[in-house]
Scaffold this active site. Structure first.
Site: not given
Length: 173
Positions: A13-16, A156
């Site tokens: 998912g979003c890497f942040w 996350h």
């Protein structure tokens, strides 16, 4: 710290959010976010084609094993949603492991089998396993994003009490 390090490349998912949680793990030496596993050379945030948003992790395997990293990876994202994490939808947000060695590939498949056998997720893992290829580092504004913007977007989180069991061994023949 030992002189030996390993590199892991994971997409969930979003890497942040992935970077923010993984960087805090014991044994993690450095992280950077970027794009991998796709079709566009010199990928950027605006033009990354079929690449996944991923995190490259340099770690000390004497402190944090690859298996430990994968167990945490499967704890903080839902591997049963194909090409999706939270509100993020598309191949950029797929669950993927990009092994940097043959040993990592074996551990990846074993861990996915444990995830599937565990029943901890609503369905089987859709996590792909593909050998590591070029990793295109994301732009500076994406590195350490949630440190710069503590109230920024993430999908996350650590699931309290979540522990991945290992499957029982096959009986000897």
């Amino acid at each position: 710290m030992t002189a030996r390090t390993e590199t892991a490349i994971l997409a969930g998912g979003c890497f942040w959010g992935m970077e923010d949680l993984i960087r805090k793990r014991p044994g993690v030496i450095s992280t950077r976010v970027g794009y991998t596993g796709g079709d566009v050379p010199n990928a950027t945030y605006r033009n990354h084609g079929t690449h996944a948003e991923a995190i490259e992790i340099v770690f000390d395997p004497e402190v944090e094993s690859f298996r430990d990293l994968l167990e945490f990876f499967f704890q903080i994202h839902d591997p049963s949603t194909k090409n999706r994490q939270g509100n993020d939808i598309g191949t950029s947000y797929r669950s993927a492991i990009f092994p940097t060695s043959d040993e990592q590939e074996v551990v990846a498949h074993e861990t996915i089998a444990d995830v599937d056998a565990s029943g901890l997720w609503p369905g089987p893992a859709t996590t792909e396993v593909s050998p590591a290829g070029p990793f295109w580092e994301a732009e500076p504004e994406h590195q350490d994003y949630l440190e710069k913007y503590p109230n920024g977007y993430t999908c996350h989180f650590v699931r309290p009490g979540w522990k991945l069991p290992k499957r029982d061994s096959e009986p000897a023949a």
